[in-house]
Design a protein around this motif. Sequence first.
Motif, PDB file in Angstrom:
ATOM      1  N   THR A  53       2.616   2.736   1.899  1.00 45.06           N
ATOM      2  CA  THR A  53       2.986   2.032   3.112  1.00 45.06           C
ATOM      3  C   THR A  53       2.025   0.862   3.310  1.00 45.06           C
ATOM      4  OG1 THR A  53       1.533   3.149   4.706  1.00 45.06           O
ATOM      5  CG2 THR A  53       3.555   4.324   4.054  1.00 45.06           C
ATOM      6  N   PRO A  54       2.243   0.012   4.318  1.00 43.04           N
ATOM      7  CA  PRO A  54       1.266  -1.049   4.589  1.00 43.04           C
ATOM      8  C   PRO A  54      -0.139  -0.507   4.873  1.00 43.04           C
ATOM      9  CG  PRO A  54       3.338  -1.580   5.648  1.00 43.04           C
ATOM     10  CD  PRO A  54       3.487  -0.193   5.087  1.00 43.04           C
ATOM     11  N   ASN A  55      -0.244   0.773   5.185  1.00 42.16           N
ATOM     12  CA  ASN A  55      -1.561   1.395   5.408  1.00 42.16           C
ATOM     13  C   ASN A  55      -2.249   1.807   4.115  1.00 42.16           C
ATOM     14  OD1 ASN A  55      -1.522   1.258   8.253  1.00 42.16           O
ATOM     15  ND2 ASN A  55      -0.187   3.051   8.350  1.00 42.16           N
ATOM     16  N   SER A  93      -4.572   8.316   4.453  1.00 46.66           N
ATOM     17  CA  SER A  93      -4.745   7.217   3.508  1.00 46.66           C
ATOM     18  C   SER A  93      -5.776   7.573   2.440  1.00 46.66           C
ATOM     19  CB  SER A  93      -5.184   5.959   4.251  1.00 46.66           C
ATOM     20  OG  SER A  93      -5.493   4.923   3.335  1.00 46.66           O
ATOM     21  N   VAL A  94      -5.368   7.452   1.180  1.00 43.71           N
ATOM     22  CA  VAL A  94      -6.294   7.638   0.061  1.00 43.71           C
ATOM     23  C   VAL A  94      -7.096   6.362  -0.162  1.00 43.71           C
ATOM     24  CG1 VAL A  94      -6.469   8.109  -2.414  1.00 43.71           C
ATOM     25  CG2 VAL A  94      -4.771   9.319  -1.037  1.00 43.71           C
ATOM     26  N   CYS A  95      -6.399   5.229  -0.142  1.00 40.23           N
ATOM     27  CA  CYS A  95      -7.060   3.940  -0.310  1.00 40.23           C
ATOM     28  C   CYS A  95      -6.170   2.847   0.259  1.00 40.23           C
ATOM     29  CB  CYS A  95      -7.380   3.669  -1.782  1.00 40.23           C
ATOM     30  SG  CYS A  95      -5.919   3.341  -2.803  1.00 40.23           S
ATOM     31  N   PRO A  96      -6.748   1.708   0.639  1.00 43.38           N
ATOM     32  CA  PRO A  96      -5.925   0.592   1.107  1.00 43.38           C
ATOM     33  C   PRO A  96      -5.177  -0.065  -0.049  1.00 43.38           C
ATOM     34  CG  PRO A  96      -8.232  -0.042   0.998  1.00 43.38           C
ATOM     35  CD  PRO A  96      -8.184   1.430   0.711  1.00 43.38           C
ATOM     36  N   TRP A 123       5.857  -7.512   0.584  1.00 46.00           N
ATOM     37  CA  TRP A 123       4.610  -7.137   1.250  1.00 46.00           C
ATOM     38  C   TRP A 123       3.634  -6.452   0.299  1.00 46.00           C
ATOM     39  CZ3 TRP A 123       3.409  -2.005   1.397  1.00 46.00           C
ATOM     40  CH2 TRP A 123       4.427  -1.044   1.521  1.00 46.00           C
ATOM     41  N   LEU A 124       4.161  -5.802  -0.735  1.00 45.87           N
ATOM     42  CA  LEU A 124       3.278  -5.225  -1.744  1.00 45.87           C
ATOM     43  C   LEU A 124       2.576  -6.317  -2.544  1.00 45.87           C
ATOM     44  CD1 LEU A 124       5.683  -2.378  -2.867  1.00 45.87           C
ATOM     45  CD2 LEU A 124       3.378  -1.999  -1.954  1.00 45.87           C
ATOM     46  N   GLU A 125       3.329  -7.328  -2.930  1.00 48.73           N
ATOM     47  CA  GLU A 125       2.729  -8.434  -3.685  1.00 48.73           C
ATOM     48  C   GLU A 125       1.787  -9.257  -2.808  1.00 48.73           C
ATOM     49  OE1 GLU A 125       6.033  -9.348  -7.142  1.00 48.73           O
ATOM     50  OE2 GLU A 125       6.254 -10.348  -5.191  1.00 48.73           O
ATOM     51  N   ASP A 126       2.107  -9.386  -1.527  1.00 50.32           N
ATOM     52  CA  ASP A 126       1.221 -10.107  -0.607  1.00 50.32           C
ATOM     53  C   ASP A 126      -0.149  -9.429  -0.505  1.00 50.32           C
ATOM     54  OD1 ASP A 126       3.057 -12.057  -0.071  1.00 50.32           O
ATOM     55  OD2 ASP A 126       3.760 -11.196   1.812  1.00 50.32           O
ATOM     56  N   ALA A 127      -0.189  -8.116  -0.781  1.00 51.56           N
ATOM     57  CA  ALA A 127      -1.463  -7.381  -0.756  1.00 51.56           C
ATOM     58  C   ALA A 127      -2.244  -7.556  -2.061  1.00 51.56           C
ATOM     59  CB  ALA A 127      -1.204  -5.901  -0.502  1.00 51.56           C
ATOM     60  N   GLY A 128      -1.689  -8.318  -3.001  1.00 51.42           N
ATOM     61  CA  GLY A 128      -2.384  -8.574  -4.257  1.00 51.42           C
ATOM     62  C   GLY A 128      -2.039  -7.600  -5.373  1.00 51.42           C
ATOM     63  N   ILE A 129      -0.989  -6.814  -5.187  1.00 55.79           N
ATOM     64  CA  ILE A 129      -0.590  -5.818  -6.192  1.00 55.79           C
ATOM     65  C   ILE A 129       0.348  -6.446  -7.216  1.00 55.79           C
ATOM     66  CG2 ILE A 129       0.576  -3.609  -6.563  1.00 55.79           C
ATOM     67  CD1 ILE A 129      -0.202  -2.855  -3.684  1.00 55.79           C
ATOM     68  N   ASP A 130       0.103  -6.168  -8.473  1.00 52.37           N
ATOM     69  CA  ASP A 130       1.012  -6.545  -9.557  1.00 52.37           C
ATOM     70  C   ASP A 130       2.144  -5.516  -9.570  1.00 52.37           C
ATOM     71  OD1 ASP A 130       2.346  -7.122 -11.905  1.00 52.37           O
ATOM     72  OD2 ASP A 130       0.622  -6.828 -13.223  1.00 52.37           O
ATOM     73  N   VAL A 131       3.300  -5.874  -9.010  1.00 57.01           N
ATOM     74  CA  VAL A 131       4.428  -4.946  -8.875  1.00 57.01           C
ATOM     75  C   VAL A 131       5.345  -5.100 -10.092  1.00 57.01           C
ATOM     76  CG1 VAL A 131       6.389  -4.226  -7.475  1.00 57.01           C
ATOM     77  CG2 VAL A 131       4.313  -5.085  -6.361  1.00 57.01           C
TER      78      VAL A 131
END
Length: 273
Positions: A191-193, A232-235, A255-263
């Motif tokens: 989630t966003p959390n 939450s395990v980690c942000p 929103w996943l990519e906006d968090a810097g994740i390579d999706v």
Amino acid sequence: MHFQDRWKLIIDELNHDRVTSVDELTAKLGASPATIRRDLNELHELGHLLRVRGGAMRIEGAHIGLKVTSDDRRNSLTGQAPFFESVIHYAPAKKAIARAALDLLKPGMSMIIDGGTTTYMLASIMPNDSYNVLTTSIPILQSLLDRTRIRVTLPGGELFREQRIILNPYEDGMLQNFAAQRMFIGAQAITPNGLMQTDTLLVQSERRLIERAQQVVVLADSSKINAPASLSVCPLTEIDILITDSGLSTRDKLWLEDAGIDVRVVDILAEDQ
């Protein structure tokens, strides 16, 4: 016939006092011998049956979908389904995700493969190469036993039978000395959390494992995105790569990519069904 239905029929056909042959199961289920052999091998690794030469035998009490008793729940994790139930849910997506994760493996790599059903799918198809694997999962350990080039480390702790994992609420000296290039981890939800779970002991364990890895790779089918979970395990900023299936919505991908994740989104192939 979907493989979940085939697995249930296979278990029903087995006997505890004699071997049920591959030929018998092939005739009964109308599947190919290669399919039946693959099913028997997977069910053996999951602990549903005893694989023997030419066929398989029933393990007393083995049954896919067996109801959990109150005694079983004393040794279970909060909000976590039994491993045997989880492994058949969204299985085609999990297989596709695991296949894509193979691209992240390199000979000589040191890695953590956390307990879970999608991470189990990865371990079950890993080649027999010079990897160094730390895992908390009994099924993952079992799937790697015959791949003699893979070095396996199993940290100490308490066995949680339903989820087939070992967790330690205390500091583990062995773990503190293990350094992983990548950690492959599943999730109850994303989630966003952040990466979410439902049990405090599981959260503690996974946080310590994440600390030992240079890169965190989450293997999670699209049903896990925005699923309910409270801890939450980690942000999101600590997740490097997320491999999921094509059920992921465009909005969630953003929103996943906006968090810097390579999706990385994978398609489910016919071979995964």
